[in-house]
Scaffold this motif. Sequence first.
Motif, PDB file in Angstrom:
ATOM      1  N   ASN A 107       9.603  -3.867  -2.362  1.00  0.00           N
ATOM      2  CA  ASN A 107       9.040  -3.836  -3.716  1.00  0.00           C
ATOM      3  C   ASN A 107       7.620  -4.395  -3.741  1.00  0.00           C
ATOM      4  OD1 ASN A 107      11.220  -2.624  -4.949  1.00  0.00           O
ATOM      5  ND2 ASN A 107      12.226  -4.563  -5.425  1.00  0.00           N
ATOM      6  N   ALA A 108       7.358  -5.438  -2.958  1.00  0.00           N
ATOM      7  CA  ALA A 108       6.014  -6.019  -2.916  1.00  0.00           C
ATOM      8  C   ALA A 108       5.007  -5.012  -2.346  1.00  0.00           C
ATOM      9  CB  ALA A 108       6.019  -7.295  -2.084  1.00  0.00           C
ATOM     10  N   GLU A 109       5.409  -4.303  -1.288  1.00  0.00           N
ATOM     11  CA  GLU A 109       4.514  -3.301  -0.701  1.00  0.00           C
ATOM     12  C   GLU A 109       4.259  -2.152  -1.678  1.00  0.00           C
ATOM     13  OE1 GLU A 109       5.589  -3.607   4.054  1.00  0.00           O
ATOM     14  OE2 GLU A 109       6.929  -2.461   2.740  1.00  0.00           O
ATOM     15  N   ILE A 110       5.296  -1.746  -2.400  1.00  0.00           N
ATOM     16  CA  ILE A 110       5.134  -0.681  -3.393  1.00  0.00           C
ATOM     17  C   ILE A 110       4.170  -1.112  -4.480  1.00  0.00           C
ATOM     18  CG2 ILE A 110       6.318   0.632  -5.210  1.00  0.00           C
ATOM     19  CD1 ILE A 110       8.779   0.694  -3.351  1.00  0.00           C
ATOM     20  N   ASN A 111       4.346  -2.340  -4.988  1.00  0.00           N
ATOM     21  CA  ASN A 111       3.454  -2.844  -6.036  1.00  0.00           C
ATOM     22  C   ASN A 111       2.017  -2.938  -5.538  1.00  0.00           C
ATOM     23  OD1 ASN A 111       5.442  -3.056  -8.001  1.00  0.00           O
ATOM     24  ND2 ASN A 111       5.993  -5.132  -7.388  1.00  0.00           N
ATOM     25  N   ASP A 112       1.818  -3.391  -4.297  1.00  0.00           N
ATOM     26  CA  ASP A 112       0.468  -3.468  -3.732  1.00  0.00           C
ATOM     27  C   ASP A 112      -0.170  -2.085  -3.640  1.00  0.00           C
ATOM     28  OD1 ASP A 112       0.684  -6.200  -3.489  1.00  0.00           O
ATOM     29  OD2 ASP A 112       1.175  -6.150  -1.334  1.00  0.00           O
ATOM     30  N   ILE A 114       0.576   0.581  -5.413  1.00  0.00           N
ATOM     31  CA  ILE A 114       0.312   1.064  -6.772  1.00  0.00           C
ATOM     32  C   ILE A 114      -0.969   0.448  -7.305  1.00  0.00           C
ATOM     33  CG2 ILE A 114       1.109   0.972  -9.170  1.00  0.00           C
ATOM     34  CD1 ILE A 114       3.969   1.328  -8.074  1.00  0.00           C
ATOM     35  N   ASN A 115      -1.123  -0.869  -7.149  1.00  0.00           N
ATOM     36  CA  ASN A 115      -2.330  -1.543  -7.645  1.00  0.00           C
ATOM     37  C   ASN A 115      -3.586  -1.040  -6.939  1.00  0.00           C
ATOM     38  OD1 ASN A 115      -0.862  -3.064  -9.479  1.00  0.00           O
ATOM     39  ND2 ASN A 115      -0.536  -4.739  -8.029  1.00  0.00           N
ATOM     40  N   VAL A 120       9.011   4.874  -8.431  1.00  0.00           N
ATOM     41  CA  VAL A 120       7.583   4.588  -8.325  1.00  0.00           C
ATOM     42  C   VAL A 120       6.862   5.091  -9.573  1.00  0.00           C
ATOM     43  CG1 VAL A 120       5.467   5.144  -7.048  1.00  0.00           C
ATOM     44  CG2 VAL A 120       7.557   4.539  -5.821  1.00  0.00           C
ATOM     45  N   GLN A 132       7.243   2.634 -12.288  1.00  0.00           N
ATOM     46  CA  GLN A 132       6.400   1.455 -12.072  1.00  0.00           C
ATOM     47  C   GLN A 132       4.943   1.757 -12.403  1.00  0.00           C
ATOM     48  OE1 GLN A 132       7.519   0.659  -7.982  1.00  0.00           O
ATOM     49  NE2 GLN A 132       8.775  -1.085  -8.627  1.00  0.00           N
ATOM     50  N   ILE A 133       4.491   2.971 -12.095  1.00  0.00           N
ATOM     51  CA  ILE A 133       3.113   3.356 -12.417  1.00  0.00           C
ATOM     52  C   ILE A 133       2.929   3.397 -13.929  1.00  0.00           C
ATOM     53  CG2 ILE A 133       1.406   5.203 -12.295  1.00  0.00           C
ATOM     54  CD1 ILE A 133       2.595   5.895  -9.537  1.00  0.00           C
ATOM     55  N   ALA A 174       2.610  -0.046 -15.194  1.00  0.00           N
ATOM     56  CA  ALA A 174       1.326  -0.635 -14.841  1.00  0.00           C
ATOM     57  C   ALA A 174       0.183  -0.082 -15.683  1.00  0.00           C
ATOM     58  CB  ALA A 174       1.037  -0.426 -13.363  1.00  0.00           C
TER      59      ALA A 174
END
Length: 147
Positions: A96-101, A103-104, A138, A141-142, A145
Amino acid sequence: MSLLIQLQDEMKNAMRAKDKLRLGVIRMALSAIKLAEIDHNTEATDENVIAVLTKMVKQRKESIKMFTDGGRDELAAKEAEEVSALEFFLPQPLTNAEINDLINQAITNTGAASMADMGKVMATLKPLMQGRADMGAVSGQIKAALN
């Protein structure tokens, strides 16, 4: 080594080991890859193979849910074994941390500011995450964000 060659080598190993389940799953995967090549008139690249394998895993996970809901646990167990055989060939899933990174980074790189820019962000992320993350999750999450 390309993923297609790895699949072919593992098929030979499954034949030698007389592992009927794994052999059947690999043959099914190779058949689906060949069908995709013919349908799309393209060569089997690693990205295409990952897309086919991801689709097969997704179908089997849906089948597991349906079999479990219907009380057919023996069929659900067989599908789960097929999923594990297919996931062996897929790249490691992202955390999840890698996905969030990612995405950002994609939002920053594309300059996305609103939901209208979601397509740009998805286009940037899809090649990076294909087969490594559930693109439906994903997408959610986008949206969160960008709002």
